[in-house]
Design a protein around this motif. Sequence first.
Motif, short mmCIF file in Angstrom:
data_model
loop_
_atom_site.label_atom_id
_atom_site.label_comp_id
_atom_site.label_asym_id
_atom_site.label_seq_id
_atom_site.Cartn_x
_atom_site.Cartn_y
_atom_site.Cartn_z
N LEU A 162 -13.29 -4.19 -31.45
CA LEU A 162 -13.61 -4.41 -32.87
C LEU A 162 -15.12 -4.55 -33.10
O LEU A 162 -15.65 -3.94 -34.04
N PRO A 163 -15.86 -5.34 -32.28
CA PRO A 163 -17.32 -5.37 -32.49
C PRO A 163 -17.97 -3.99 -32.35
O PRO A 163 -18.91 -3.68 -33.10
N VAL A 164 -17.49 -3.19 -31.41
CA VAL A 164 -18.08 -1.86 -31.23
C VAL A 164 -17.80 -0.97 -32.45
O VAL A 164 -18.68 -0.24 -32.93
N ILE A 165 -16.58 -1.05 -32.99
CA ILE A 165 -16.24 -0.26 -34.17
C ILE A 165 -17.08 -0.70 -35.37
O ILE A 165 -17.62 0.14 -36.12
N PHE A 166 -17.23 -2.01 -35.55
CA PHE A 166 -18.04 -2.51 -36.67
C PHE A 166 -19.49 -2.10 -36.52
O PHE A 166 -20.15 -1.73 -37.51
N TYR B 178 -16.63 6.60 -26.21
CA TYR B 178 -16.87 6.24 -27.61
C TYR B 178 -18.25 5.59 -27.77
O TYR B 178 -18.99 5.89 -28.73
N LEU B 179 -18.63 4.73 -26.82
CA LEU B 179 -19.95 4.11 -26.87
C LEU B 179 -21.07 5.13 -26.71
O LEU B 179 -22.11 5.05 -27.37
N ILE B 180 -20.86 6.11 -25.83
CA ILE B 180 -21.86 7.15 -25.64
C ILE B 180 -22.03 7.95 -26.94
O ILE B 180 -23.16 8.28 -27.34
N LEU C 30 -24.02 5.91 -29.25
CA LEU C 30 -25.43 5.95 -28.86
C LEU C 30 -26.10 7.25 -29.30
O LEU C 30 -27.26 7.25 -29.74
N ILE C 31 -25.35 8.35 -29.19
CA ILE C 31 -25.89 9.64 -29.66
C ILE C 31 -26.10 9.59 -31.16
O ILE C 31 -27.13 10.07 -31.69
N TYR C 32 -25.11 8.99 -31.88
CA TYR C 32 -25.28 8.81 -33.33
C TYR C 32 -26.54 7.98 -33.62
O TYR C 32 -27.28 8.28 -34.57
N GLY C 33 -26.76 6.94 -32.82
CA GLY C 33 -27.93 6.10 -33.04
C GLY C 33 -29.23 6.86 -32.83
O GLY C 33 -30.19 6.68 -33.59
N VAL C 34 -29.26 7.72 -31.80
CA VAL C 34 -30.46 8.53 -31.56
C VAL C 34 -30.69 9.50 -32.71
O VAL C 34 -31.83 9.66 -33.20
N ILE C 35 -29.60 10.14 -33.17
CA ILE C 35 -29.74 11.07 -34.30
C ILE C 35 -30.21 10.34 -35.55
O ILE C 35 -31.06 10.84 -36.32
N ALA C 36 -29.66 9.13 -35.78
CA ALA C 36 -30.09 8.35 -36.95
C ALA C 36 -31.57 7.98 -36.86
O ALA C 36 -32.29 7.99 -37.87
N LEU C 37 -32.03 7.65 -35.66
CA LEU C 37 -33.45 7.35 -35.47
C LEU C 37 -34.32 8.56 -35.78
O LEU C 37 -35.36 8.46 -36.44
N ILE C 38 -33.89 9.71 -35.28
CA ILE C 38 -34.66 10.94 -35.52
C ILE C 38 -34.71 11.27 -37.00
O ILE C 38 -35.77 11.61 -37.56
N ILE C 39 -33.55 11.18 -37.67
CA ILE C 39 -33.50 11.47 -39.11
C ILE C 39 -34.35 10.48 -39.88
O ILE C 39 -35.08 10.87 -40.82
N ILE D 109 -13.44 10.38 -35.35
CA ILE D 109 -13.59 10.11 -33.92
C ILE D 109 -12.94 8.77 -33.55
O ILE D 109 -12.22 8.66 -32.54
N THR D 110 -13.16 7.74 -34.35
CA THR D 110 -12.61 6.41 -34.04
C THR D 110 -11.08 6.43 -34.04
O THR D 110 -10.44 5.95 -33.10
N VAL D 111 -10.49 6.99 -35.10
CA VAL D 111 -9.04 7.03 -35.20
C VAL D 111 -8.44 7.87 -34.07
O VAL D 111 -7.46 7.47 -33.42
N THR D 112 -9.03 9.02 -33.79
CA THR D 112 -8.49 9.92 -32.77
C THR D 112 -8.56 9.30 -31.37
O THR D 112 -7.56 9.26 -30.64
N MET D 113 -9.73 8.78 -31.01
CA MET D 113 -9.91 8.31 -29.64
C MET D 113 -9.08 7.07 -29.34
O MET D 113 -8.40 6.99 -28.30
N PHE D 114 -9.03 6.12 -30.26
CA PHE D 114 -8.28 4.89 -29.97
C PHE D 114 -6.78 5.08 -30.18
O PHE D 114 -6.00 4.38 -29.56
#
Length: 414
Positions: free
Chosen positions: A243-247, A300-302, A305-314, A403-408
Amino acid sequence: MGVKSQNRWKIRNWIFIIFLWSHPVTSQTNQNVLKLMNDIFTNYSSKVRPMISQERPLPLDVSFYLSSINEVSEVKEKLVTTGYIMLEWIDELLRWTPEDYNYTEMIFIPQNDIWKPDLVLKNGFKKFEELGGSFYYLVIHHDGSVNWWPFHVFESRCAMDISRFPFDTQTCDIKFITWSHFVEQIEITKSSNGIQYYEYEENGVWDIVDTSSEIKKEQGESEVKFTLTLQRKPLYYVMNIILPVIFLGYLNILVFVIPVDAGEKMSFSVTVFLSFAVFLTIISTLLPTSSDNTPIISMYLIIQLIYGVIALIISAFQLRLHHRNETEEIPMFWIKVVQLQRKLRCKKTRKVVVSDSNLKENEVQKIAETCDDNREVTYVWNHVSTSIDFFAFWSFLITNIIITVTMFTVSALS
Protein backbone atom coordinates in the motif's frame (compact mmCIF):
# COMPACT_ATOMS: atom_id res chain seq x y z
CA MET A 1 -29.51 -68.60 54.37
CA GLY A 2 -31.81 -70.32 51.89
CA VAL A 3 -30.87 -72.92 49.31
CA LYS A 4 -31.32 -70.49 46.45
CA SER A 5 -29.01 -67.94 48.09
CA GLN A 6 -26.29 -70.56 48.63
CA ASN A 7 -26.48 -71.72 45.01
CA ARG A 8 -26.28 -68.16 43.77
CA TRP A 9 -23.20 -67.50 45.96
CA LYS A 10 -21.45 -70.66 44.63
CA ILE A 11 -22.15 -69.66 41.02
CA ARG A 12 -20.63 -66.20 41.59
CA ASN A 13 -17.50 -67.73 43.14
CA TRP A 14 -17.01 -70.07 40.18
CA ILE A 15 -17.44 -67.19 37.71
CA PHE A 16 -14.82 -65.15 39.60
CA ILE A 17 -12.36 -68.08 39.67
CA ILE A 18 -12.84 -68.72 35.93
CA PHE A 19 -12.28 -65.01 35.21
CA LEU A 20 -9.02 -64.97 37.20
CA TRP A 21 -7.83 -68.12 35.48
CA SER A 22 -8.51 -66.71 31.99
CA HIS A 23 -7.16 -63.23 32.90
CA PRO A 24 -4.22 -63.74 35.25
CA VAL A 25 -3.10 -60.78 37.31
CA THR A 26 0.48 -59.87 36.38
CA SER A 27 2.95 -57.94 38.45
CA GLN A 28 6.39 -58.01 36.91
CA THR A 29 9.34 -57.47 39.19
CA ASN A 30 12.77 -56.15 38.48
CA GLN A 31 14.02 -59.74 38.53
CA ASN A 32 11.63 -60.67 35.71
CA VAL A 33 12.83 -57.80 33.53
CA LEU A 34 16.47 -58.39 34.42
CA LYS A 35 16.24 -62.09 33.55
CA LEU A 36 14.51 -61.21 30.27
CA MET A 37 17.20 -58.74 29.27
CA ASN A 38 19.98 -61.13 30.19
CA ASP A 39 18.40 -63.87 28.09
CA ILE A 40 17.71 -61.86 24.93
CA PHE A 41 20.95 -59.86 24.98
CA THR A 42 23.29 -62.77 25.68
CA ASN A 43 24.34 -63.27 22.06
CA TYR A 44 23.02 -59.95 20.72
CA SER A 45 25.18 -57.36 18.92
CA SER A 46 24.05 -53.86 17.93
CA LYS A 47 26.46 -54.04 14.98
CA VAL A 48 24.50 -56.77 13.19
CA ARG A 49 21.38 -56.07 11.19
CA PRO A 50 18.57 -57.76 13.20
CA MET A 51 17.49 -60.25 10.54
CA ILE A 52 17.85 -64.01 10.87
CA SER A 53 18.23 -64.19 7.09
CA GLN A 54 20.66 -61.45 6.08
CA GLU A 55 19.62 -61.79 2.44
CA ARG A 56 16.24 -60.12 3.02
CA PRO A 57 15.75 -56.33 3.41
CA LEU A 58 14.48 -55.00 6.71
CA PRO A 59 11.19 -53.06 6.29
CA LEU A 60 11.34 -49.67 8.01
CA ASP A 61 8.18 -47.64 8.58
CA VAL A 62 8.81 -43.86 8.87
CA SER A 63 6.30 -41.20 9.90
CA PHE A 64 6.75 -37.50 10.60
CA TYR A 65 4.97 -35.67 13.42
CA LEU A 66 5.15 -31.89 13.02
CA SER A 67 5.01 -29.60 16.07
CA SER A 68 5.82 -26.18 14.61
CA ILE A 69 7.32 -24.25 11.73
CA ASN A 70 10.04 -22.16 13.36
CA GLU A 71 11.41 -20.29 10.38
CA VAL A 72 11.09 -19.96 6.63
CA SER A 73 14.06 -17.92 5.44
CA GLU A 74 13.69 -16.67 1.89
CA VAL A 75 17.17 -15.13 1.87
CA LYS A 76 18.95 -18.32 3.06
CA GLU A 77 16.36 -20.62 1.42
CA LYS A 78 16.04 -22.56 4.65
CA LEU A 79 13.11 -24.27 6.39
CA VAL A 80 13.31 -24.89 10.15
CA THR A 81 10.73 -27.25 11.66
CA THR A 82 10.29 -28.91 15.04
CA GLY A 83 8.85 -32.39 15.42
CA TYR A 84 9.73 -36.02 15.77
CA ILE A 85 10.18 -39.02 13.52
CA MET A 86 8.36 -42.25 14.39
CA LEU A 87 10.32 -45.28 13.20
CA GLU A 88 9.02 -48.84 13.42
CA TRP A 89 10.78 -52.07 12.44
CA ILE A 90 10.98 -55.74 13.45
CA ASP A 91 14.06 -56.92 15.34
CA GLU A 92 13.95 -60.69 14.78
CA LEU A 93 16.72 -61.21 17.33
CA LEU A 94 14.76 -59.66 20.21
CA ARG A 95 11.72 -61.91 20.66
CA TRP A 96 10.44 -63.72 23.72
CA THR A 97 7.41 -65.45 25.15
CA PRO A 98 5.69 -63.16 27.71
CA GLU A 99 4.48 -66.12 29.82
CA ASP A 100 8.10 -67.11 30.53
CA TYR A 101 8.78 -63.77 32.20
CA ASN A 102 5.64 -63.19 34.21
CA TYR A 103 3.80 -61.75 31.18
CA THR A 104 6.35 -59.03 30.44
CA GLU A 105 5.28 -57.79 27.01
CA MET A 106 7.55 -54.77 26.49
CA ILE A 107 10.78 -53.26 27.74
CA PHE A 108 12.52 -49.88 27.34
CA ILE A 109 16.12 -49.83 26.15
CA PRO A 110 18.54 -46.88 25.52
CA GLN A 111 18.79 -46.27 21.78
CA ASN A 112 22.52 -47.01 21.62
CA ASP A 113 22.16 -50.48 23.18
CA ILE A 114 20.46 -52.11 20.19
CA TRP A 115 20.70 -51.93 16.43
CA LYS A 116 18.90 -48.96 14.87
CA PRO A 117 18.73 -47.64 11.30
CA ASP A 118 21.17 -44.89 10.28
CA LEU A 119 18.44 -42.54 9.08
CA VAL A 120 19.68 -38.99 8.42
CA LEU A 121 18.24 -35.76 7.04
CA LYS A 122 19.38 -35.81 3.40
CA ASN A 123 18.74 -32.16 2.52
CA GLY A 124 20.00 -30.79 5.83
CA PHE A 125 21.11 -27.17 5.87
CA LYS A 126 24.26 -27.69 7.96
CA LYS A 127 25.49 -31.27 8.35
CA PHE A 128 24.44 -34.87 8.90
CA GLU A 129 23.42 -35.46 12.49
CA GLU A 130 22.41 -38.61 14.31
CA LEU A 131 18.77 -38.70 15.26
CA GLY A 132 17.88 -38.78 18.92
CA GLY A 133 20.51 -38.93 21.67
CA SER A 134 21.98 -41.15 24.35
CA PHE A 135 19.12 -40.30 26.71
CA TYR A 136 16.43 -41.57 24.26
CA TYR A 137 14.78 -44.92 24.93
CA LEU A 138 13.26 -47.34 22.44
CA VAL A 139 10.27 -49.58 23.09
CA ILE A 140 10.74 -53.28 22.29
CA HIS A 141 7.66 -55.53 22.17
CA HIS A 142 7.71 -59.29 22.72
CA ASP A 143 7.08 -59.95 19.01
CA GLY A 144 10.27 -58.04 18.09
CA SER A 145 8.61 -54.81 16.94
CA VAL A 146 10.63 -51.73 17.90
CA ASN A 147 9.37 -48.14 18.21
CA TRP A 148 11.69 -45.13 18.19
CA TRP A 149 10.55 -41.49 18.46
CA PRO A 150 13.57 -39.14 18.12
CA PHE A 151 12.54 -35.49 18.63
CA HIS A 152 14.55 -32.93 16.67
CA VAL A 153 14.77 -29.43 15.20
CA PHE A 154 15.16 -30.04 11.47
CA GLU A 155 16.96 -27.45 9.33
CA SER A 156 16.43 -28.32 5.68
CA ARG A 157 17.10 -26.60 2.40
CA CYS A 158 14.11 -25.30 0.46
CA ALA A 159 14.29 -23.63 -2.95
CA MET A 160 12.10 -20.52 -2.89
CA ASP A 161 10.04 -19.17 -5.78
CA ILE A 162 9.48 -15.54 -4.77
CA SER A 163 8.08 -14.28 -8.08
CA ARG A 164 4.63 -13.73 -6.51
CA PHE A 165 5.86 -12.29 -3.20
CA PRO A 166 4.01 -11.63 -0.88
CA PHE A 167 1.19 -13.77 -2.32
CA ASP A 168 3.49 -16.75 -2.88
CA THR A 169 3.11 -20.42 -2.06
CA GLN A 170 6.21 -22.45 -1.27
CA THR A 171 6.68 -26.22 -1.52
CA CYS A 172 9.39 -27.55 0.80
CA ASP A 173 10.67 -31.12 1.10
CA ILE A 174 12.12 -32.83 4.17
CA LYS A 175 14.06 -35.86 2.95
CA PHE A 176 15.37 -38.76 5.03
CA ILE A 177 17.67 -41.49 3.77
CA THR A 178 19.46 -44.52 5.17
CA TRP A 179 22.98 -43.29 4.55
CA SER A 180 25.13 -46.43 4.87
CA HIS A 181 22.62 -49.12 3.89
CA PHE A 182 21.30 -49.86 0.42
CA VAL A 183 17.72 -50.73 -0.35
CA GLU A 184 18.71 -54.40 -0.28
CA GLN A 185 19.48 -54.04 3.46
CA ILE A 186 16.86 -51.49 4.62
CA GLU A 187 13.71 -50.79 2.65
CA ILE A 188 11.71 -47.76 3.76
CA THR A 189 8.00 -48.48 3.42
CA LYS A 190 5.30 -45.91 2.85
CA SER A 191 3.78 -45.09 6.20
CA SER A 192 0.05 -44.94 6.55
CA ASN A 193 0.51 -42.01 8.95
CA GLY A 194 2.58 -39.82 6.60
CA ILE A 195 2.71 -36.32 8.10
CA GLN A 196 0.77 -35.89 11.33
CA TYR A 197 0.60 -33.07 13.87
CA TYR A 198 1.82 -33.23 17.44
CA GLU A 199 0.64 -30.28 19.55
CA TYR A 200 1.04 -28.12 16.45
CA GLU A 201 1.41 -24.35 16.94
CA GLU A 202 0.31 -22.03 14.13
CA ASN A 203 2.98 -19.95 12.44
CA GLY A 204 2.40 -16.19 12.28
CA VAL A 205 3.52 -15.86 8.65
CA TRP A 206 2.79 -19.22 6.98
CA ASP A 207 -0.22 -21.51 6.68
CA ILE A 208 0.08 -25.21 5.80
CA VAL A 209 -2.28 -25.87 2.90
CA ASP A 210 -1.21 -29.42 2.04
CA THR A 211 1.08 -32.25 3.15
CA SER A 212 2.20 -35.47 1.49
CA SER A 213 4.79 -38.24 1.76
CA GLU A 214 6.56 -40.26 -0.91
CA ILE A 215 8.95 -43.20 -1.00
CA LYS A 216 11.78 -43.05 -3.54
CA LYS A 217 14.16 -45.82 -4.52
CA GLU A 218 16.88 -44.49 -6.77
CA GLN A 219 20.41 -45.79 -7.39
CA GLY A 220 20.00 -48.47 -4.75
CA GLU A 221 19.08 -45.98 -2.01
CA SER A 222 15.87 -45.94 0.01
CA GLU A 223 14.50 -42.48 0.71
CA VAL A 224 11.35 -40.98 2.20
CA LYS A 225 10.28 -37.46 1.32
CA PHE A 226 7.80 -35.40 3.34
CA THR A 227 6.39 -32.41 1.48
CA LEU A 228 4.90 -29.28 3.06
CA THR A 229 2.99 -26.79 0.93
CA LEU A 230 3.08 -23.41 2.66
CA GLN A 231 1.10 -20.29 1.82
CA ARG A 232 2.23 -16.90 3.07
CA LYS A 233 -0.12 -14.69 5.06
CA PRO A 234 0.20 -11.43 3.07
CA LEU A 235 -1.56 -8.95 5.37
CA TYR A 236 1.61 -7.65 7.04
CA TYR A 237 3.37 -7.04 3.71
CA VAL A 238 0.27 -5.50 2.14
CA MET A 239 -0.08 -2.99 4.95
CA ASN A 240 3.62 -2.15 5.33
CA ILE A 241 5.00 -2.41 1.80
CA ILE A 242 2.46 -2.75 -1.00
CA LEU A 243 0.00 0.00 0.00
CA PRO A 244 2.75 2.58 0.73
CA VAL A 245 4.38 1.77 -2.62
CA ILE A 246 1.07 2.17 -4.48
CA PHE A 247 0.36 5.49 -2.73
CA LEU A 248 3.86 6.71 -3.57
CA GLY A 249 3.19 5.78 -7.19
CA TYR A 250 0.25 8.15 -7.28
CA LEU A 251 2.16 10.84 -5.42
CA ASN A 252 4.65 10.65 -8.26
CA ILE A 253 1.90 11.81 -10.62
CA LEU A 254 1.11 14.90 -8.52
CA VAL A 255 4.35 16.50 -9.72
CA PHE A 256 2.38 17.50 -12.84
CA VAL A 257 -0.26 19.25 -10.72
CA ILE A 258 2.25 21.58 -9.04
CA PRO A 259 2.58 24.85 -11.03
CA VAL A 260 5.95 25.59 -12.54
CA ASP A 261 6.04 28.99 -10.82
CA ALA A 262 5.88 27.32 -7.37
CA GLY A 263 9.48 26.18 -7.72
CA GLU A 264 8.80 22.83 -5.97
CA LYS A 265 8.46 20.53 -8.97
CA MET A 266 12.01 19.21 -9.00
CA SER A 267 12.37 18.80 -5.23
CA PHE A 268 9.02 16.99 -4.97
CA SER A 269 9.91 14.63 -7.80
CA VAL A 270 13.36 13.86 -6.33
CA THR A 271 11.84 13.15 -2.90
CA VAL A 272 9.36 10.62 -4.32
CA PHE A 273 12.10 9.02 -6.40
CA LEU A 274 14.30 8.52 -3.33
CA SER A 275 11.35 7.03 -1.42
CA PHE A 276 11.02 4.34 -4.09
CA ALA A 277 14.74 3.64 -3.84
CA VAL A 278 14.37 3.12 -0.07
CA PHE A 279 11.50 0.64 -0.54
CA LEU A 280 13.50 -1.22 -3.18
CA THR A 281 16.35 -1.58 -0.66
CA ILE A 282 13.94 -2.90 2.00
CA ILE A 283 12.48 -5.52 -0.33
CA SER A 284 15.91 -6.63 -1.53
CA THR A 285 16.84 -7.47 2.08
CA LEU A 286 13.74 -9.67 2.46
CA LEU A 287 14.32 -11.79 -0.64
CA PRO A 288 17.11 -14.10 -1.86
CA THR A 289 19.62 -13.02 -4.47
CA SER A 290 18.30 -14.75 -7.59
CA SER A 291 18.29 -13.93 -11.27
CA ASP A 292 15.74 -16.64 -12.09
CA ASN A 293 12.79 -15.44 -10.02
CA THR A 294 12.21 -11.69 -9.98
CA PRO A 295 9.35 -10.67 -7.67
CA ILE A 296 6.48 -8.82 -9.27
CA ILE A 297 6.67 -6.18 -6.57
CA SER A 298 10.33 -5.54 -7.46
CA MET A 299 9.38 -5.12 -11.11
CA TYR A 300 6.62 -2.73 -10.02
CA LEU A 301 9.15 -0.67 -8.03
CA ILE A 302 11.51 -0.56 -11.01
CA ILE A 303 8.65 0.70 -13.18
CA GLN A 304 7.87 3.39 -10.60
CA LEU A 305 11.54 4.37 -10.52
CA ILE A 306 11.47 4.69 -14.32
CA TYR A 307 8.34 6.83 -13.96
CA GLY A 308 10.22 8.97 -11.44
CA VAL A 309 13.15 9.45 -13.82
CA ILE A 310 10.79 10.39 -16.66
CA ALA A 311 8.96 12.82 -14.36
CA LEU A 312 12.28 14.42 -13.41
CA ILE A 313 13.27 14.80 -17.06
CA ILE A 314 9.88 16.28 -18.00
CA SER A 315 9.97 18.67 -15.02
CA ALA A 316 13.47 19.88 -15.92
CA PHE A 317 12.40 20.34 -19.54
CA GLN A 318 9.30 22.27 -18.42
CA LEU A 319 11.37 24.63 -16.29
CA ARG A 320 13.63 25.26 -19.26
CA LEU A 321 10.68 26.09 -21.51
CA HIS A 322 8.92 28.17 -18.86
CA HIS A 323 11.87 30.53 -18.43
CA ARG A 324 12.41 31.13 -22.11
CA ASN A 325 12.08 34.65 -23.48
CA GLU A 326 8.42 35.40 -24.21
CA THR A 327 9.41 37.14 -27.43
CA GLU A 328 11.03 33.96 -28.74
CA GLU A 329 8.98 32.29 -31.44
CA ILE A 330 7.15 29.10 -30.48
CA PRO A 331 7.55 26.21 -32.95
CA MET A 332 4.42 24.95 -34.72
CA PHE A 333 4.65 21.56 -32.96
CA TRP A 334 4.17 23.11 -29.54
CA ILE A 335 1.37 25.33 -30.82
CA LYS A 336 -0.51 22.23 -32.00
CA VAL A 337 0.07 20.59 -28.63
CA VAL A 338 -1.40 23.62 -26.85
CA GLN A 339 -4.37 23.71 -29.23
CA LEU A 340 -5.10 20.01 -28.69
CA GLN A 341 -4.97 20.49 -24.95
CA ARG A 342 -7.32 23.48 -25.21
CA LYS A 343 -9.82 21.50 -27.32
CA LEU A 344 -9.84 18.59 -24.88
CA ARG A 345 -10.41 20.86 -21.90
CA CYS A 346 -13.13 22.83 -23.65
CA LYS A 347 -14.86 19.63 -24.71
CA LYS A 348 -14.99 18.54 -21.11
CA THR A 349 -16.12 22.00 -19.99
CA ARG A 350 -19.03 22.02 -22.47
CA LYS A 351 -20.22 18.69 -21.08
CA VAL A 352 -20.22 20.21 -17.60
CA VAL A 353 -22.24 23.20 -18.83
CA VAL A 354 -24.84 20.93 -20.44
CA SER A 355 -25.18 18.67 -17.39
CA ASP A 356 -25.13 21.44 -14.74
CA SER A 357 -28.18 23.67 -14.85
CA ASN A 358 -27.18 25.61 -11.70
CA LEU A 359 -24.44 27.64 -13.43
CA LYS A 360 -25.04 31.37 -13.52
CA GLU A 361 -25.45 33.20 -16.81
CA ASN A 362 -22.19 35.13 -16.45
CA GLU A 363 -20.29 31.89 -15.76
CA VAL A 364 -21.75 30.27 -18.87
CA GLN A 365 -20.84 33.36 -20.92
CA LYS A 366 -17.28 33.30 -19.63
CA ILE A 367 -16.88 29.64 -20.47
CA ALA A 368 -18.29 30.24 -23.97
CA GLU A 369 -15.83 33.06 -24.62
CA THR A 370 -12.91 31.00 -23.36
CA CYS A 371 -13.80 28.03 -25.55
CA ASP A 372 -14.72 30.05 -28.65
CA ASP A 373 -12.90 28.45 -31.58
CA ASN A 374 -12.88 31.71 -33.54
CA ARG A 375 -11.27 33.68 -30.72
CA GLU A 376 -7.74 34.72 -31.49
CA VAL A 377 -5.28 33.43 -28.91
CA THR A 378 -1.71 34.52 -28.35
CA TYR A 379 0.38 31.56 -27.27
CA VAL A 380 3.31 31.93 -24.87
CA TRP A 381 5.77 29.45 -23.40
CA ASN A 382 3.73 29.28 -20.20
CA HIS A 383 0.91 27.70 -22.24
CA VAL A 384 3.34 25.09 -23.53
CA SER A 385 4.45 24.03 -20.01
CA THR A 386 0.81 23.87 -18.88
CA SER A 387 -0.07 21.62 -21.82
CA ILE A 388 2.84 19.33 -20.98
CA ASP A 389 1.53 19.04 -17.41
CA PHE A 390 -1.94 18.17 -18.72
CA PHE A 391 -0.85 15.37 -21.07
CA ALA A 392 1.79 14.00 -18.70
CA PHE A 393 -0.66 13.86 -15.78
CA TRP A 394 -3.31 11.86 -17.64
CA SER A 395 -0.78 9.62 -19.37
CA PHE A 396 0.92 8.74 -16.08
CA LEU A 397 -2.40 8.28 -14.25
CA ILE A 398 -3.98 5.94 -16.82
CA THR A 399 -0.88 3.80 -17.37
CA ASN A 400 -0.18 3.62 -13.63
CA ILE A 401 -3.71 2.37 -12.88
CA ILE A 402 -3.45 -0.26 -15.63
CA ILE A 403 -0.02 -1.46 -14.48
CA THR A 404 -0.97 -1.54 -10.78
CA VAL A 405 -4.21 -3.46 -11.29
CA THR A 406 -2.67 -5.91 -13.77
CA MET A 407 0.49 -6.74 -11.85
CA PHE A 408 -1.04 -7.19 -8.40
CA THR A 409 -4.07 -9.06 -9.76
CA VAL A 410 -1.76 -11.51 -11.53
CA SER A 411 0.38 -11.80 -8.39
CA ALA A 412 -2.59 -12.48 -6.07
CA LEU A 413 -4.68 -14.75 -8.29
CA SER A 414 -2.21 -16.73 -10.40
